[in-house]
Scaffold this motif. Structure first.
Motif, short mmCIF file in Angstrom:
data_model
loop_
_atom_site.label_atom_id
_atom_site.label_comp_id
_atom_site.label_asym_id
_atom_site.label_seq_id
_atom_site.Cartn_x
_atom_site.Cartn_y
_atom_site.Cartn_z
N SER A 198 -42.29 99.24 -5.09
CA SER A 198 -42.21 97.88 -5.86
C SER A 198 -40.93 97.68 -6.31
N PHE A 199 -40.25 96.46 -5.71
CA PHE A 199 -38.80 96.11 -6.14
C PHE A 199 -39.00 95.13 -7.17
N LEU A 200 -38.06 94.94 -8.00
CA LEU A 200 -37.64 93.53 -8.65
C LEU A 200 -36.91 92.67 -7.84
N GLY A 201 -37.04 91.29 -8.13
CA GLY A 201 -36.38 90.62 -7.25
C GLY A 201 -34.67 90.45 -7.73
N GLY A 202 -33.97 90.22 -6.62
CA GLY A 202 -32.27 90.15 -6.96
C GLY A 202 -31.51 90.71 -5.76
N GLU A 203 -30.34 90.98 -6.11
CA GLU A 203 -29.44 91.15 -4.95
C GLU A 203 -29.67 92.65 -4.56
N LEU A 204 -29.71 92.70 -3.29
CA LEU A 204 -29.71 94.16 -2.66
C LEU A 204 -28.43 94.81 -2.59
N ARG A 205 -28.45 96.42 -3.34
CA ARG A 205 -27.20 96.85 -3.46
C ARG A 205 -27.67 98.25 -2.98
N LEU A 206 -26.91 98.85 -1.85
CA LEU A 206 -27.17 99.92 -1.26
C LEU A 206 -25.94 100.66 -1.13
N HIS A 207 -25.89 102.17 -1.31
CA HIS A 207 -24.61 102.93 -1.42
C HIS A 207 -25.12 104.33 -0.93
N VAL A 208 -24.16 105.27 -0.62
CA VAL A 208 -24.23 106.80 0.05
C VAL A 208 -23.39 107.44 -1.19
N THR A 209 -23.96 108.70 -1.22
CA THR A 209 -23.46 109.70 -1.96
C THR A 209 -22.77 110.81 -1.43
N HIS A 210 -21.79 111.42 -1.42
CA HIS A 210 -21.18 112.51 -1.04
C HIS A 210 -20.21 113.11 -1.78
N PRO A 211 -19.96 114.58 -1.92
CA PRO A 211 -18.97 115.13 -2.94
C PRO A 211 -17.58 114.57 -2.72
N TYR A 212 -17.20 113.92 -1.53
CA TYR A 212 -15.97 113.38 -1.51
C TYR A 212 -15.85 111.96 -1.93
N ILE A 213 -16.93 111.44 -2.47
CA ILE A 213 -16.82 109.92 -2.97
C ILE A 213 -17.14 110.06 -4.59
N SER A 214 -16.55 109.30 -4.95
CA SER A 214 -16.49 109.23 -6.51
C SER A 214 -18.04 108.60 -7.05
N ALA A 215 -18.51 109.63 -7.82
CA ALA A 215 -19.91 109.06 -8.35
C ALA A 215 -20.12 107.91 -8.78
N SER A 216 -19.26 107.77 -9.68
CA SER A 216 -19.25 106.49 -10.80
C SER A 216 -18.95 105.41 -10.02
N ASP A 217 -18.12 105.51 -9.19
CA ASP A 217 -17.45 104.37 -8.36
C ASP A 217 -18.32 104.18 -7.13
N TRP A 218 -19.66 104.28 -7.22
CA TRP A 218 -20.65 104.25 -6.21
C TRP A 218 -20.17 102.98 -5.11
N TRP A 219 -19.65 101.86 -5.57
CA TRP A 219 -19.31 100.92 -4.78
C TRP A 219 -18.45 100.88 -3.69
N HIS A 220 -17.58 102.14 -4.02
CA HIS A 220 -16.59 102.62 -2.88
C HIS A 220 -17.20 102.95 -1.69
N ALA A 221 -18.44 103.08 -1.67
CA ALA A 221 -19.31 103.56 -0.49
C ALA A 221 -20.54 102.74 -0.21
N GLU A 222 -20.33 101.33 -0.61
CA GLU A 222 -21.46 100.32 -0.48
C GLU A 222 -21.71 100.08 0.67
N PHE A 223 -22.74 99.40 1.28
CA PHE A 223 -23.05 98.79 2.44
C PHE A 223 -24.09 97.89 2.22
N ILE A 224 -24.25 97.10 3.20
CA ILE A 224 -25.49 96.11 3.14
C ILE A 224 -26.04 95.68 4.54
N PHE A 225 -27.02 95.27 4.79
CA PHE A 225 -27.31 94.73 6.17
C PHE A 225 -27.48 93.01 6.15
N LEU A 226 -26.66 92.30 6.94
CA LEU A 226 -26.81 90.99 7.11
C LEU A 226 -27.21 90.59 8.70
#
Length: 362
Positions: free
Chosen positions: A297-325
């Protein structure tokens, strides 16, 4: 009078079927002669990227079934003279010859025959002839020639690509692109479906060393990548079919594979990383359909998706963000803020297909 009409019809029917039977007998009694005199390959067929627009013409003497009957000629190739695994080239014959570009042939050799680029190989070719249903297919005697396929992909600058049977891309010319990480120029990543068996390598432009694999065994899950001096060996897949994230760190010349971890964050779950990186916000894998999904059950609003990996900064999640359009996955990579998509609140399933690079909400 009626009896005479019926007798006449019966005679005509017998005559018609007799003619058809005669034609079949003639075809069956005819001498079948396969195509011959294949010319144009030579002993060695030289091909290269600068020649890709040039035309190759292969001539032949057409096959014969001994009667005037429709027939189609096709060109087949194989890596063995016994044609145990033949591949048919998608080119039509005209005036007893086949004409095609060097580029089309190179693509066929690397993707259908799975020949390795920059390595000379012996290839067998023959002409296959077929006609109406029930009529035998004819095959010419094969001709053998040597050729060296070339690498023909337009590389993005300083970007890695994956290829190999373990990731569903056999040829170097059919590759999977790694995404850059915003603000982290030495790192890149991609999510890829890996088979239960097989291997892969990386390829790139000359600035990123060309084709490379691993050197030695992994240490704590990390592979050391090859160099120009030692390009290394194929990298094995983990052994269980599924989605994995491949990360590359150019600063350390390392590569790490781990099961894909994709999360939703932001307004739809009323939380942001790292607090939103929880199991309930992580996409699950549908192995049978080769997709990833998240139902909740989601809340309404902007969809934000991201991936985690040891080489990607955990706090800067948006460095590996993606979306589908419009159903197509788009990666932020090293670009600016992406266009946003809003979803309504309520119970929904978000489905991601990283093979076809699509996403949808159900």
């Amino acid at each position: 009078m009626k009896k005479f009409k019926y007798l006449l019809i019966a005679c005509l029917a017998i005559s018609l079927f007799s003619c058809e039977d005669d034609d079949i007998v003639k075809l069956n009694d005819s001498e079948y002669v396969p195509a011959s005199n294949i010319e144009g390959f030579g002993t060695t067929l030289e091909i290269s990227k600068p020649q890709k627009a040039e035309t190759v013409t292969i001539s032949y003497t057409p096959a014969s079934y001994g009667v005037d009957i429709v027939k189609t000629h096709k060109l087949q190739f194989a890596t063995s003279e016994d044609f145990s695994d033949p591949m048919t080239f998608d080119v039509d014959a005209s005036d007893n010859s086949f004409s095609f570009s060097v580029g089309a042939l190179n693509e066929f050799l690397t993707e259908d025959l799975a020949l390795t680029v920059d390595e000379e190989a012996t290839v067998s070719a023959r002409v296959m002839t077929y006609s109406l249903n029930g009529v035998d297919t004819l095959y010419s005697s094969p001709v053998n020639f040597k050729t060296t396929p070339y690498l023909d992909i337009l590389f993005a600058e300083n970007t890695f690509y994956l290829f190999g049977d373990g990731v569903g891309r056999i040829a170097q010319n059919n590759k999977l692109k790694l995404n850059k990480v915003f603000g982290e120029p030495d790192d890149s990543w991609t999510i890829v479906w890996m088979e239960a068996t097989g291997t892969f390598k990386l390829c790139s432009d000359v600035n990123y060393k060309g084709v490379i694999g691993k050197v030695g065994d992994p240490v704590d899950g990390e592979y050391t990548l090859g160099t120009v001096e030692n390009r290394g060996e194929d990298i094995p897949v983990p052994g269980t079919a599924g989605y994995y994230t491949v990360g590359v760190n150019m600063a350390t010349n390392k590569l790490m594979i781990e099961p894909a971890n994709v999360y939703i964050t932001g307004p739809n779950v009323d939380a942001w990383p790292v607090s939103s990186v929880t199991e309930e916000n992580r996409f699950k894998q549908d192995t049978e359909n080769k997709t990833m999904y998240l139902t909740k059950s989601f809340l309404g609003g902007e969809l934000r998706l991201h991936v985690t990996h040891p080489y990607i900064s955990a706090s800067d999640w948006w460095h590996a963000e993606f979306i589908f359009l419009d159903g197509k996955i788009e990666y932020r990579a090293d670009g600016g803020d992406q266009e946003r998509v809003n979803i309504d609140g309520g119970e929904k399933t978000i489905e991601l297909d990283f093979i076809n690079q699509t996403g949808k909400i159900k």
